[in-house]
Design a protein around this motif. Sequence first.
Motif, PDB file in Angstrom:
ATOM      1  N   ALA A 129      -3.885 -13.015   4.957  1.00  0.00           N
ATOM      2  CA  ALA A 129      -4.592 -11.842   5.345  1.00  0.00           C
ATOM      3  C   ALA A 129      -3.727 -11.125   6.608  1.00  0.00           C
ATOM      4  CB  ALA A 129      -5.614 -12.069   6.057  1.00  0.00           C
ATOM      5  N   MET A 130      -3.167 -11.620   7.370  1.00  0.00           N
ATOM      6  CA  MET A 130      -2.552 -11.079   8.329  1.00  0.00           C
ATOM      7  C   MET A 130      -1.166 -10.581   7.858  1.00  0.00           C
ATOM      8  SD  MET A 130      -2.700 -10.732  11.601  1.00  0.00           S
ATOM      9  CE  MET A 130      -1.892 -10.138  13.162  1.00  0.00           C
ATOM     10  N   GLN A 131      -0.391 -11.251   6.842  1.00  0.00           N
ATOM     11  CA  GLN A 131       0.959 -10.762   6.252  1.00  0.00           C
ATOM     12  C   GLN A 131       0.629  -9.582   5.446  1.00  0.00           C
ATOM     13  OE1 GLN A 131       1.996 -14.074   3.923  1.00  0.00           O
ATOM     14  NE2 GLN A 131       2.804 -15.286   5.738  1.00  0.00           N
ATOM     15  N   GLU A 132      -0.453  -9.535   4.949  1.00  0.00           N
ATOM     16  CA  GLU A 132      -0.756  -8.152   4.093  1.00  0.00           C
ATOM     17  C   GLU A 132      -1.227  -7.094   4.977  1.00  0.00           C
ATOM     18  OE1 GLU A 132      -0.540  -6.356   0.916  1.00  0.00           O
ATOM     19  OE2 GLU A 132      -0.354  -8.527   0.520  1.00  0.00           O
ATOM     20  N   LEU A 133      -1.867  -7.444   6.156  1.00  0.00           N
ATOM     21  CA  LEU A 133      -2.147  -6.527   6.987  1.00  0.00           C
ATOM     22  C   LEU A 133      -1.074  -6.043   7.628  1.00  0.00           C
ATOM     23  CD1 LEU A 133      -4.609  -4.827   8.523  1.00  0.00           C
ATOM     24  CD2 LEU A 133      -4.275  -6.954  10.094  1.00  0.00           C
ATOM     25  N   GLU A 134      -0.051  -6.528   7.771  1.00  0.00           N
ATOM     26  CA  GLU A 134       1.047  -6.051   8.265  1.00  0.00           C
ATOM     27  C   GLU A 134       1.658  -5.121   7.387  1.00  0.00           C
ATOM     28  OE1 GLU A 134       2.619  -5.991  11.260  1.00  0.00           O
ATOM     29  OE2 GLU A 134       0.683  -6.828  11.914  1.00  0.00           O
ATOM     30  N   VAL A 135       1.522  -5.587   5.973  1.00  0.00           N
ATOM     31  CA  VAL A 135       2.152  -4.500   5.060  1.00  0.00           C
ATOM     32  C   VAL A 135       1.627  -3.009   4.995  1.00  0.00           C
ATOM     33  CG1 VAL A 135       2.405  -3.963   2.332  1.00  0.00           C
ATOM     34  CG2 VAL A 135       3.070  -6.271   3.274  1.00  0.00           C
ATOM     35  N   ALA A 136       0.170  -3.112   5.074  1.00  0.00           N
ATOM     36  CA  ALA A 136      -0.636  -1.936   5.113  1.00  0.00           C
ATOM     37  C   ALA A 136      -0.338  -1.111   6.479  1.00  0.00           C
ATOM     38  CB  ALA A 136      -2.187  -2.327   5.247  1.00  0.00           C
ATOM     39  N   ARG A 137       0.071  -1.961   7.346  1.00  0.00           N
ATOM     40  CA  ARG A 137       0.304  -1.140   9.041  1.00  0.00           C
ATOM     41  C   ARG A 137       1.683  -0.586   8.687  1.00  0.00           C
ATOM     42  NH1 ARG A 137       1.549  -2.854  13.389  1.00  0.00           N
ATOM     43  NH2 ARG A 137       0.303  -1.478  14.736  1.00  0.00           N
ATOM     44  N   TYR A 138       2.576  -1.148   7.947  1.00  0.00           N
ATOM     45  CA  TYR A 138       4.074  -0.593   8.000  1.00  0.00           C
ATOM     46  C   TYR A 138       3.874   0.717   6.984  1.00  0.00           C
ATOM     47  CZ  TYR A 138       8.558   0.388   6.078  1.00  0.00           C
ATOM     48  OH  TYR A 138       9.663   0.926   5.766  1.00  0.00           O
ATOM     49  N   LEU A 139       3.178   0.607   6.034  1.00  0.00           N
ATOM     50  CA  LEU A 139       2.876   1.840   4.996  1.00  0.00           C
ATOM     51  C   LEU A 139       2.020   2.920   5.691  1.00  0.00           C
ATOM     52  CD1 LEU A 139       1.837  -0.097   1.752  1.00  0.00           C
ATOM     53  CD2 LEU A 139       3.764   1.174   2.240  1.00  0.00           C
ATOM     54  N   LEU A 140       1.299   2.518   6.597  1.00  0.00           N
ATOM     55  CA  LEU A 140       0.556   3.644   7.342  1.00  0.00           C
ATOM     56  C   LEU A 140       1.274   4.211   8.481  1.00  0.00           C
ATOM     57  CD1 LEU A 140      -2.769   1.696   8.119  1.00  0.00           C
ATOM     58  CD2 LEU A 140      -2.580   4.014   6.904  1.00  0.00           C
ATOM     59  N   ASN A 141       2.061   3.375   9.177  1.00  0.00           N
ATOM     60  CA  ASN A 141       3.085   3.832  10.100  1.00  0.00           C
ATOM     61  C   ASN A 141       4.102   4.915   9.491  1.00  0.00           C
ATOM     62  OD1 ASN A 141       2.395   3.067  12.674  1.00  0.00           O
ATOM     63  ND2 ASN A 141       2.910   1.107  12.305  1.00  0.00           N
ATOM     64  N   ASP A 142       4.588   4.499   8.109  1.00  0.00           N
ATOM     65  CA  ASP A 142       5.604   5.114   7.356  1.00  0.00           C
ATOM     66  C   ASP A 142       5.057   6.289   6.734  1.00  0.00           C
ATOM     67  OD1 ASP A 142       8.512   5.062   6.745  1.00  0.00           O
ATOM     68  OD2 ASP A 142       7.903   4.569   4.831  1.00  0.00           O
ATOM     69  N   LEU A 143       4.047   6.543   6.570  1.00  0.00           N
ATOM     70  CA  LEU A 143       3.396   7.899   5.997  1.00  0.00           C
ATOM     71  C   LEU A 143       3.601   9.110   6.346  1.00  0.00           C
ATOM     72  CD1 LEU A 143       1.781   8.162   3.029  1.00  0.00           C
ATOM     73  CD2 LEU A 143      -0.282   8.228   4.470  1.00  0.00           C
ATOM     74  N   PRO A 144       3.319   9.258   7.541  1.00  0.00           N
ATOM     75  CA  PRO A 144       3.529  10.691   8.327  1.00  0.00           C
ATOM     76  C   PRO A 144       5.100  11.012   8.461  1.00  0.00           C
ATOM     77  CG  PRO A 144       2.074   9.531   9.970  1.00  0.00           C
ATOM     78  CD  PRO A 144       2.577   8.559   8.941  1.00  0.00           C
ATOM     79  N   GLU A 145       6.087   9.960   8.431  1.00  0.00           N
ATOM     80  CA  GLU A 145       7.232  10.471   8.617  1.00  0.00           C
ATOM     81  C   GLU A 145       7.927  10.687   7.184  1.00  0.00           C
ATOM     82  OE1 GLU A 145      10.154  11.675  10.635  1.00  0.00           O
ATOM     83  OE2 GLU A 145       8.539  10.686  11.632  1.00  0.00           O
ATOM     84  N   LYS A 146       7.502   9.880   5.969  1.00  0.00           N
ATOM     85  CA  LYS A 146       8.011  10.365   4.837  1.00  0.00           C
ATOM     86  C   LYS A 146       7.254  11.711   4.360  1.00  0.00           C
ATOM     87  CE  LYS A 146       7.851   7.183   1.461  1.00  0.00           C
ATOM     88  NZ  LYS A 146       7.129   5.831   0.738  1.00  0.00           N
ATOM     89  N   ASP A 147       6.051  12.155   4.396  1.00  0.00           N
ATOM     90  CA  ASP A 147       5.490  13.206   4.109  1.00  0.00           C
ATOM     91  C   ASP A 147       5.588  14.278   5.070  1.00  0.00           C
ATOM     92  OD1 ASP A 147       4.787  11.859   1.978  1.00  0.00           O
ATOM     93  OD2 ASP A 147       2.758  11.186   2.503  1.00  0.00           O
TER      94      ASP A 147
END
Length: 129
Positions: free
Chosen positions: A103-121
């Motif tokens: 769960a913690m590992q997958e949460l880190e994936v979600a956090r990475y994607l969330l952090n990256d979203l504003p910069e990518k878009d």
Amino acid sequence: KGGVHMRSLVIVIIILALLGGVFVADDMGLRYITKEVIKAADALGLAIQQNADAEQAMSELKNRWETFENWMLVLGNHKDVDNISISLLKTDNYIRNGDLEKAMQELEVARYLLNDLPEKDKVSWVNIF
């Protein structure tokens, strides 16, 4: 004839100013939304680390995500939003099955994607042209 050119120039300047305002509002909205969801993700991570009520924290994260998900679809990349949704679903499933490490590992994936979203878009002249 000079008046026609001047009016055209004024119209172009107004349109560019309006577009600039929309782009700034879009960027600010996306950053606000991701920050709010990341706060809930951080609370879940802390709950997992402290062996606290991870299911309750996950429920709060899901509620926060569901509140903003439709806006994210408007402001962000659909594929990225789908990937975040899938990652949060996996995190929830791991928590329900008691596998807090995954769960913690997958949460880190979600956090990475969330952090990256504003910069990518982020709207930039390169993205426009």
